[in-house]
Write an enzyme that holds these catalytic residues in place. Structure first.
Site, PDB file in Angstrom:
ATOM      1  CE  LYS A  13       1.967   3.244   0.728  1.00 52.04           C
ATOM      2  NZ  LYS A  13       2.176   1.836   0.476  1.00 52.04           N
ATOM      3  NE  ARG A  87      -4.294   2.372   3.053  1.00 53.72           N
ATOM      4  CZ  ARG A  87      -3.073   2.424   3.265  1.00 53.72           C
ATOM      5  NH1 ARG A  87      -2.342   3.323   3.806  1.00 53.72           N
ATOM      6  NH2 ARG A  87      -2.887   1.118   3.355  1.00 53.72           N
ATOM      7  NE  ARG A 126       6.919  -3.611   6.517  1.00 56.27           N
ATOM      8  CZ  ARG A 126       5.809  -2.843   5.862  1.00 56.27           C
ATOM      9  NH1 ARG A 126       6.137  -1.690   5.441  1.00 56.27           N
ATOM     10  NH2 ARG A 126       4.699  -3.373   6.053  1.00 56.27           N
ATOM     11  NE  ARG A 159       3.199  -2.322   9.283  1.00 55.53           N
ATOM     12  CZ  ARG A 159       3.021  -1.506   8.214  1.00 55.53           C
ATOM     13  NH1 ARG A 159       3.778  -0.584   7.855  1.00 55.53           N
ATOM     14  NH2 ARG A 159       2.046  -1.577   7.274  1.00 55.53           N
ATOM     15  NE  ARG A 170      -0.488  -4.380   4.820  1.00 54.12           N
ATOM     16  CZ  ARG A 170       0.891  -4.540   5.084  1.00 54.12           C
ATOM     17  NH1 ARG A 170       1.256  -5.610   5.546  1.00 54.12           N
ATOM     18  NH2 ARG A 170       1.437  -3.452   4.592  1.00 54.12           N
TER      19      ARG A 170
END
Ligand code: AP5
Ligand code: MG
Length: 212
Positions: A13, A87, A126, A159, A170
Protein backbone atom coordinates in the site's frame (compact mmCIF):
# COMPACT_ATOMS: atom_id res chain seq x y z
CA UNK A 1 -11.22 12.31 -5.82
CA UNK A 2 -10.92 10.17 -2.70
CA UNK A 3 -9.26 6.78 -3.01
CA UNK A 4 -8.95 4.20 -0.24
CA UNK A 5 -6.18 1.58 -0.29
CA UNK A 6 -6.97 -1.79 1.26
CA UNK A 7 -4.72 -4.79 1.68
CA UNK A 8 -2.89 -6.89 4.26
CA UNK A 9 0.28 -5.77 6.03
CA UNK A 10 3.06 -5.88 3.43
CA UNK A 11 0.68 -5.78 0.45
CA UNK A 12 2.51 -2.73 -0.93
CA UNK A 13 0.00 0.00 0.00
CA UNK A 14 2.67 2.49 1.07
CA UNK A 15 4.96 1.70 -1.88
CA UNK A 16 2.19 2.17 -4.44
CA UNK A 17 0.67 5.17 -2.64
CA UNK A 18 3.89 7.19 -2.71
CA UNK A 19 4.33 6.64 -6.45
CA UNK A 20 0.68 7.26 -7.35
CA UNK A 21 0.39 10.38 -5.16
CA UNK A 22 3.35 11.97 -6.98
CA UNK A 23 2.00 11.16 -10.43
CA UNK A 24 -1.61 12.20 -9.77
CA UNK A 25 -1.16 15.10 -7.34
CA UNK A 26 -2.87 13.30 -4.47
CA UNK A 27 -2.34 13.94 -0.77
CA UNK A 28 -1.15 10.64 0.72
CA UNK A 29 -2.60 10.17 4.22
CA UNK A 30 -1.15 7.06 5.85
CA UNK A 31 -2.48 6.48 9.36
CA UNK A 32 0.46 4.18 10.24
CA UNK A 33 2.92 6.96 9.25
CA UNK A 34 0.88 9.55 11.20
CA UNK A 35 0.97 7.33 14.29
CA UNK A 36 4.71 6.62 13.94
CA UNK A 37 5.30 10.39 13.79
CA UNK A 38 3.38 10.77 17.08
CA UNK A 39 5.46 7.97 18.63
CA UNK A 40 8.71 9.60 17.45
CA UNK A 41 7.60 12.98 18.86
CA UNK A 42 6.73 11.33 22.20
CA UNK A 43 3.21 12.81 22.31
CA UNK A 44 0.51 11.47 24.61
CA UNK A 45 -1.22 9.90 21.60
CA UNK A 46 2.06 8.35 20.49
CA UNK A 47 2.73 6.85 23.91
CA UNK A 48 -0.77 5.36 24.01
CA UNK A 49 -0.64 4.05 20.41
CA UNK A 50 2.82 2.53 20.65
CA UNK A 51 1.82 -0.47 22.78
CA UNK A 52 -0.92 -1.44 20.30
CA UNK A 53 1.34 -0.93 17.28
CA UNK A 54 4.35 -2.84 18.59
CA UNK A 55 2.13 -5.87 19.27
CA UNK A 56 0.47 -5.51 15.89
CA UNK A 57 -2.97 -4.75 17.35
CA UNK A 58 -5.22 -2.01 16.03
CA UNK A 59 -5.34 1.33 17.83
CA UNK A 60 -8.93 1.85 19.13
CA UNK A 61 -11.51 3.03 16.58
CA UNK A 62 -12.49 6.24 18.41
CA UNK A 63 -8.87 7.44 18.40
CA UNK A 64 -8.38 6.66 14.70
CA UNK A 65 -11.73 8.10 13.62
CA UNK A 66 -10.99 11.33 15.53
CA UNK A 67 -7.53 11.52 13.94
CA UNK A 68 -8.71 11.09 10.37
CA UNK A 69 -11.76 13.36 10.72
CA UNK A 70 -9.49 16.09 12.07
CA UNK A 71 -7.04 15.66 9.18
CA UNK A 72 -9.79 15.65 6.53
CA UNK A 73 -10.86 19.13 7.68
CA UNK A 74 -7.60 20.58 6.29
CA UNK A 75 -8.24 21.55 2.66
CA UNK A 76 -6.01 19.86 0.06
CA UNK A 77 -5.28 20.62 -3.58
CA UNK A 78 -6.04 17.61 -5.79
CA UNK A 79 -7.42 14.40 -4.35
CA UNK A 80 -6.83 12.31 -1.24
CA UNK A 81 -5.36 8.84 -0.99
CA UNK A 82 -6.10 7.06 2.30
CA UNK A 83 -3.57 4.32 3.13
CA UNK A 84 -4.31 2.28 6.26
CA UNK A 85 -7.74 3.72 6.99
CA UNK A 86 -10.43 2.41 7.28
CA UNK A 87 -9.44 -0.97 8.67
CA UNK A 88 -12.60 -1.88 10.59
CA UNK A 89 -16.23 -1.69 9.46
CA UNK A 90 -16.87 0.93 12.19
CA UNK A 91 -14.11 3.11 10.67
CA UNK A 92 -15.56 2.63 7.16
CA UNK A 93 -19.02 3.70 8.34
CA UNK A 94 -17.63 6.72 10.21
CA UNK A 95 -15.71 7.75 7.09
CA UNK A 96 -18.86 7.45 4.94
CA UNK A 97 -20.78 9.61 7.41
CA UNK A 98 -18.08 12.29 7.58
CA UNK A 99 -17.77 12.46 3.79
CA UNK A 100 -21.52 12.37 3.32
CA UNK A 101 -21.88 15.36 5.64
CA UNK A 102 -19.33 17.20 3.47
CA UNK A 103 -21.22 16.25 0.28
CA UNK A 104 -18.50 13.90 -0.98
CA UNK A 105 -17.73 10.19 -0.75
CA UNK A 106 -15.20 7.46 -1.43
CA UNK A 107 -14.69 7.17 -5.19
CA UNK A 108 -12.76 3.90 -5.27
CA UNK A 109 -11.48 1.34 -2.80
CA UNK A 110 -8.48 -0.44 -4.25
CA UNK A 111 -7.70 -3.87 -2.79
CA UNK A 112 -4.17 -5.21 -3.30
CA UNK A 113 -4.42 -8.98 -3.17
CA UNK A 114 -1.16 -10.77 -2.21
CA UNK A 115 -0.62 -14.40 -1.06
CA UNK A 116 0.29 -14.77 2.63
CA UNK A 117 3.75 -16.36 2.01
CA UNK A 118 4.65 -13.35 -0.13
CA UNK A 119 3.47 -10.92 2.61
CA UNK A 120 5.74 -12.65 5.13
CA UNK A 121 8.73 -12.46 2.74
CA UNK A 122 8.12 -8.76 2.13
CA UNK A 123 7.79 -7.80 5.80
CA UNK A 124 10.81 -9.88 6.86
CA UNK A 125 13.05 -7.97 4.44
CA UNK A 126 11.60 -4.48 4.79
CA UNK A 127 13.62 -1.43 5.78
CA UNK A 128 11.76 1.88 6.23
CA UNK A 129 13.07 5.42 5.91
CA UNK A 130 13.11 7.14 9.32
CA UNK A 131 12.54 10.48 7.54
CA UNK A 132 9.94 10.10 4.75
CA UNK A 133 8.74 6.55 5.60
CA UNK A 134 9.48 5.20 2.12
CA UNK A 135 9.70 1.39 2.16
CA UNK A 136 12.66 -0.59 0.83
CA UNK A 137 13.34 -4.31 0.69
CA UNK A 138 16.65 -6.15 1.10
CA UNK A 139 16.02 -8.18 -2.08
CA UNK A 140 13.02 -6.76 -3.99
CA UNK A 141 13.74 -3.03 -3.67
CA UNK A 142 17.15 -2.23 -2.17
CA UNK A 143 18.29 1.40 -1.69
CA UNK A 144 21.10 2.74 -3.93
CA UNK A 145 23.36 3.25 -0.87
CA UNK A 146 23.14 0.79 2.03
CA UNK A 147 20.88 1.95 4.90
CA UNK A 148 20.18 5.35 3.29
CA UNK A 149 16.95 6.61 1.68
CA UNK A 150 17.24 7.34 -2.08
CA UNK A 151 14.78 10.24 -1.75
CA UNK A 152 15.72 12.11 1.43
CA UNK A 153 19.03 10.52 2.55
CA UNK A 154 17.71 9.69 6.06
CA UNK A 155 18.69 6.44 7.80
CA UNK A 156 16.72 3.26 7.09
CA UNK A 157 15.31 1.44 10.12
CA UNK A 158 13.46 -1.85 10.79
CA UNK A 159 9.93 -1.38 12.07
CA UNK A 160 9.29 -2.85 15.53
CA UNK A 161 6.10 -4.50 14.21
CA UNK A 162 8.04 -6.36 11.48
CA UNK A 163 9.32 -8.86 14.10
CA UNK A 164 7.91 -12.35 13.27
CA UNK A 165 5.58 -12.51 16.36
CA UNK A 166 4.10 -9.10 15.57
CA UNK A 167 3.72 -9.99 11.88
CA UNK A 168 1.77 -13.16 12.80
CA UNK A 169 -0.58 -11.08 14.96
CA UNK A 170 -0.97 -8.35 12.30
CA UNK A 171 -1.99 -10.96 9.72
CA UNK A 172 -4.57 -12.44 12.16
CA UNK A 173 -5.92 -9.00 13.03
CA UNK A 174 -6.17 -8.20 9.31
CA UNK A 175 -8.12 -11.42 8.61
CA UNK A 176 -10.59 -10.94 11.45
CA UNK A 177 -11.04 -7.15 11.61
CA UNK A 178 -10.15 -5.71 8.20
CA UNK A 179 -11.35 -8.23 5.59
CA UNK A 180 -15.03 -7.35 6.39
CA UNK A 181 -14.19 -3.82 5.11
CA UNK A 182 -13.77 -5.36 1.64
CA UNK A 183 -17.42 -6.43 1.71
CA UNK A 184 -18.44 -2.94 2.82
CA UNK A 185 -16.99 -1.43 -0.37
CA UNK A 186 -17.95 -4.39 -2.58
CA UNK A 187 -21.59 -3.90 -1.56
CA UNK A 188 -21.30 -0.20 -2.45
CA UNK A 189 -19.90 -1.13 -5.92
CA UNK A 190 -16.62 0.67 -5.18
CA UNK A 191 -14.16 -2.18 -4.74
CA UNK A 192 -11.48 -2.69 -7.41
CA UNK A 193 -9.22 -5.73 -6.94
CA UNK A 194 -5.62 -5.59 -8.12
CA UNK A 195 -3.06 -8.40 -8.32
CA UNK A 196 -0.58 -7.04 -5.77
CA UNK A 197 1.66 -10.10 -6.09
CA UNK A 198 3.30 -8.79 -9.27
CA UNK A 199 6.51 -6.73 -9.45
CA UNK A 200 6.25 -3.14 -8.13
CA UNK A 201 6.08 -1.49 -11.59
CA UNK A 202 3.48 -3.95 -12.91
CA UNK A 203 1.26 -3.26 -9.88
CA UNK A 204 1.62 0.50 -10.47
CA UNK A 205 0.51 0.10 -14.11
CA UNK A 206 -2.59 -1.87 -13.11
CA UNK A 207 -3.30 0.70 -10.39
CA UNK A 208 -3.09 3.67 -12.76
CA UNK A 209 -5.51 1.95 -15.14
CA UNK A 210 -7.89 1.35 -12.20
CA UNK A 211 -8.01 4.99 -11.06
CA UNK A 212 -8.18 6.62 -14.50
P1 AP5 B 1 0.50 0.53 8.88
O1 AP5 B 1 1.73 1.33 8.89
O2 AP5 B 1 -0.64 0.97 8.06
O3 AP5 B 1 0.91 -0.95 8.52
P2 AP5 B 1 0.17 -2.11 7.68
O4 AP5 B 1 -1.19 -1.90 7.23
O5 AP5 B 1 0.40 -3.31 8.51
O6 AP5 B 1 0.88 -2.13 6.34
P3 AP5 B 1 2.38 -1.98 6.07
O7 AP5 B 1 2.77 -0.56 6.11
O8 AP5 B 1 3.15 -2.93 6.91
O9 AP5 B 1 2.47 -2.56 4.57
P4 AP5 B 1 2.24 -1.84 3.18
O10 AP5 B 1 1.05 -2.47 2.54
O11 AP5 B 1 2.28 -0.37 3.29
O12 AP5 B 1 3.51 -2.39 2.40
P5 AP5 B 1 4.85 -1.63 1.92
O13 AP5 B 1 4.56 -0.77 0.75
O14 AP5 B 1 5.57 -1.05 3.08
O15 AP5 B 1 -0.03 0.37 10.35
C1 AP5 B 1 0.84 0.07 11.41
C2 AP5 B 1 0.07 -0.02 12.71
O16 AP5 B 1 -0.54 1.24 13.02
C3 AP5 B 1 -1.10 -1.01 12.74
O17 AP5 B 1 -0.67 -2.32 13.02
C4 AP5 B 1 -1.96 -0.42 13.85
O18 AP5 B 1 -1.42 -0.71 15.12
C5 AP5 B 1 -1.82 1.07 13.63
N1 AP5 B 1 -2.86 1.61 12.71
C6 AP5 B 1 -2.64 2.23 11.51
N2 AP5 B 1 -3.80 2.59 10.95
C7 AP5 B 1 -4.78 2.18 11.80
C8 AP5 B 1 -6.19 2.24 11.75
N3 AP5 B 1 -6.85 2.79 10.74
N4 AP5 B 1 -6.89 1.71 12.80
C9 AP5 B 1 -6.24 1.16 13.85
N5 AP5 B 1 -4.90 1.06 13.95
C10 AP5 B 1 -4.17 1.57 12.93
O19 AP5 B 1 5.67 -2.91 1.36
C11 AP5 B 1 6.13 -3.92 2.24
C12 AP5 B 1 7.48 -4.45 1.76
O20 AP5 B 1 7.33 -5.11 0.50
C13 AP5 B 1 8.54 -3.37 1.52
O21 AP5 B 1 9.79 -3.90 1.88
C14 AP5 B 1 8.47 -3.11 -0.01
O22 AP5 B 1 9.72 -2.66 -0.53
C15 AP5 B 1 8.11 -4.49 -0.53
N6 AP5 B 1 7.26 -4.47 -1.71
C16 AP5 B 1 6.18 -3.66 -1.95
N7 AP5 B 1 5.59 -3.98 -3.11
C17 AP5 B 1 6.29 -5.03 -3.62
C18 AP5 B 1 6.17 -5.82 -4.81
N8 AP5 B 1 5.17 -5.59 -5.69
N9 AP5 B 1 7.05 -6.81 -5.01
C19 AP5 B 1 8.04 -7.06 -4.12
N10 AP5 B 1 8.22 -6.34 -2.98
C20 AP5 B 1 7.35 -5.34 -2.73
MG1 MG C 1 2.44 1.03 4.86
Amino acid sequence: MLIVFLGAPGAGKGTQAKALAEKKNLTHLATGDMLRAEVAAGTELGLMARAFMDRGDLVPDDVMIGMIKGRLKTPVSGGILLDGFPRTVAQARALDEALDAAGTGVDRAIFFEVPTEELVRRLAGRATCSGCQRAYHDTFHPPRNADECDDCGAKLVRREDDRPEAVRNRLDVYRTQTTPVLDHYRAAGKLVEIDGGQAIDAVQEELIAAVE
